[in-house]
Design a protein around this motif. Structure first.
Motif, PDB file in Angstrom:
ATOM      1  N   GLY A 137     101.874  62.693  51.134  1.00 40.54           N
ATOM      2  CA  GLY A 137     101.209  62.072  52.281  1.00 40.54           C
ATOM      3  C   GLY A 137     101.863  60.771  52.706  1.00 40.54           C
ATOM      4  O   GLY A 137     101.227  59.914  53.330  1.00 40.54           O
ATOM      5  N   VAL A 196     104.883  68.403  45.686  1.00 41.02           N
ATOM      6  CA  VAL A 196     105.902  69.413  46.030  1.00 41.02           C
ATOM      7  C   VAL A 196     107.051  69.360  45.027  1.00 41.02           C
ATOM      8  O   VAL A 196     107.163  68.408  44.256  1.00 41.02           O
ATOM      9  N   PHE A 210     110.277  66.977  55.303  1.00 40.55           N
ATOM     10  CA  PHE A 210     109.083  66.144  55.546  1.00 40.55           C
ATOM     11  C   PHE A 210     109.336  65.008  56.545  1.00 40.55           C
ATOM     12  O   PHE A 210     108.391  64.356  56.970  1.00 40.55           O
ATOM     13  N   LYS A 214     106.929  62.522  59.825  1.00 36.45           N
ATOM     14  CA  LYS A 214     106.887  61.050  59.800  1.00 36.45           C
ATOM     15  C   LYS A 214     107.567  60.469  61.034  1.00 36.45           C
ATOM     16  O   LYS A 214     107.764  59.268  61.130  1.00 36.45           O
ATOM     17  N   ALA A 251     109.836  64.431  46.751  1.00 32.54           N
ATOM     18  CA  ALA A 251     108.420  64.195  47.100  1.00 32.54           C
ATOM     19  C   ALA A 251     108.251  62.779  47.629  1.00 32.54           C
ATOM     20  O   ALA A 251     108.955  61.858  47.208  1.00 32.54           O
ATOM     21  N   GLY A 253     109.019  61.268  50.394  1.00 28.68           N
ATOM     22  CA  GLY A 253     110.207  60.641  50.981  1.00 28.68           C
ATOM     23  C   GLY A 253     111.208  60.189  49.938  1.00 28.68           C
ATOM     24  O   GLY A 253     111.934  59.210  50.136  1.00 28.68           O
TER      25      GLY A 253
HETATM   26  O1  LIG Z   1     104.919  62.593  51.464  1.00 28.21           O
HETATM   27  C1  LIG Z   1     105.634  63.546  51.706  1.00 28.21           C
HETATM   28  O2  LIG Z   1     106.802  63.439  52.098  1.00 28.21           O
HETATM   29  C2  LIG Z   1     105.118  64.951  51.495  1.00 28.21           C
HETATM   30  O3  LIG Z   1     103.734  64.970  51.261  1.00 28.21           O
HETATM   31  C3  LIG Z   1     105.838  65.596  50.353  1.00 28.21           C
HETATM   32  O4  LIG Z   1     105.661  64.878  49.190  1.00 28.21           O
END
Ligand SMILES: O=C(O)[C@H](O)CO
Length: 385
Positions: A137, A196, A210, A214, A251, A253
């Motif tokens: 997240g 992940v 991911f 963002k 995971a 970032g």
């Molecule tokens: O935060 C994030 O990039 C995703 O949830 C994968 O960890």
């Protein structure tokens, strides 16, 4: 009759404990005079809600710390200390999560995990012996660089200047100086509860998979992936640690990579950690019925989400007990969920057709009612035995 109730939170409406308590209310309505044994053991999988579930399940304590959000603004963020007083639990998203940016301000080239490092410092001050860090997240793509800087490490460019925050700056990294890293870090065990298993770099890595959520365009994701590749190469050169392709390194970032490179952290499955720390296996002994649940069940559930972990534990320890999932919604792939998770039956909880806001606000009532119906059936069936 013994019921074990081990749900995840119903995101946007109830914590795992509130959901579990709602299920218990429904069951008690049916077994009025027989007082069944009911154990509510809130669960989580390392993602959002992990701190609350572990604190609730162990009678721990929530604490607040002043830290910086991904864009550097001061915020108050929470972390937990478990009932044993030895273990702190942090969700990185509490300091560095997507909720702190919006469509206009999100930019994974600039966002930093500095606040997560500050949360770790706050946990260290509690004199704990271990820290569980939930990844996922995040609004960041900095490989945990900001966290390292908050903990006293230095990331230097060719001229010996400290790198500015954000994933893009990693391209300038020439040298890593870990000599002034907080010394308490060596005295605690760090366990990573990752959501992940993606590697740090490449097509399945943090930036490409991911980055877009963002705010990264394809061009930005490419730029960030190159920066993380360079970062991984300098980590290998200066610290002798190979992080680029480790499972889970991508995971949050790349915070997974940063934790593995700069601390003695161990990568774990979130749900397995939570099952261990909440004592679920002990509670499952002699269970006749196991209830679990989450906001939405779908194919992702079988990749280690809470109902999957609970069902697997139950099938090993009490194979005769039905495992029943109460969920807010069912996504595609229900057949596969039945075949591959060990969940015997799934019931959606919203009563009647209603809008999402109404479903969320009436979740407690609806979950109790569904649990009551399940309990009615169990009672009737047990009379037949
Ligand atoms: O935060 C994030 O990039 C995703 O949830 C994968 O960890």
């Amino acid at each position: 009759m013994k019921f074990v109730i081990a749900p995840d939170s119903f995101k946007g409406s109830l914590t795992a404990k509130q959901a579990g308590d709602a299920m218990a209310i429904g069951i008690k309505r049916v077994f009025l005079n027989q007082t069944p044994e009911i154990k509510v053991v809130p669960q989580a999988d390392g993602g959002e809600g992990t701190v609350q579930s572990l604190v609730d399940a162990t009678n721990g304590q929530m604490l607040a710390a002043k830290v910086h959000d991904p864009l550097g603004h001061p915020i108050m963020a929470h972390f937990g200390v478990l009932g044993n007083r030895q273990t702190a639990v942090i969700e990185m998203s509490a300091a560095s999560g997507l909720q702190y940016v919006n469509y206009q301000t999100r930019d994974p080239r600039l966002t930093s995990t500095f606040g997560t490092g500050e949360l770790i410092l706050a946990a260290l001050k509690q004199d704990v012996k271990e820290i569980i860090i939930g990844l996922g997240g995040s609004a960041t793509n900095d490989g945990g660089a900001g966290m390292f800087q908050a903990l006293g490490g230095h990331l230097l460019d060719q001229r010996g200047q400290e790198l500015i925050h954000g994933g893009a700056a990693l391209k300038q990294l020439a040298r890593i100086d870990a000599s002034s890293l907080n010394s308490r870090l060596n005295q605690v065990k760090i366990k990573i509860a990752s959501d992940v298993t993606n590697p740090l770099v490449g097509p399945q890595g943090a930036s490409y998979i991911f980055g877009p959520q963002k705010g990264a365009t394809i061009e930005i994701a490419e730029q960030l992936d190159l920066a993380l590749k360079h970062y991984a190469a300098i980590i290998k050169q200066d610290l002798g640690v190979e992080v680029a392709n480790l499972p889970g390194a991508g995971a949050a970032g790349g915070l997974g990579a940063g934790l593995l490179a700069f601390t003695a952290a161990k990568m774990c499955h979130g749900i397995e950690l939570v099952i261990e720390y909440t004592g679920l296996k002990h509670q499952l002994q002699q269970a006749d019925v196991v209830l679990t649940g989450e906001g939405k069940i779908d194919l992702q559930t079988k990749f280690g989400k809470t109902p999957f972990g609970v069902a697997q534990a139950a099938k090993k320890l009490v194979p005769q007990a039905p495992v029943i999932a109460l969920v807010g919604n069912i996504g595609p792939g229900i057949e596969q969920i039945y075949q591959e998770t060990g969940i015997d039956a799934i019931f959606t909880t919203p009563v009647g057709a209603k809008s999402l806001p109404r479903a969320l606000s009436e979740a407690k009532h609806d979950i109790s009612l569904t649990a009551e119906n399940v309990a009615r059936l169990i009672k009737k069936m047990s009379n037949f035995r």
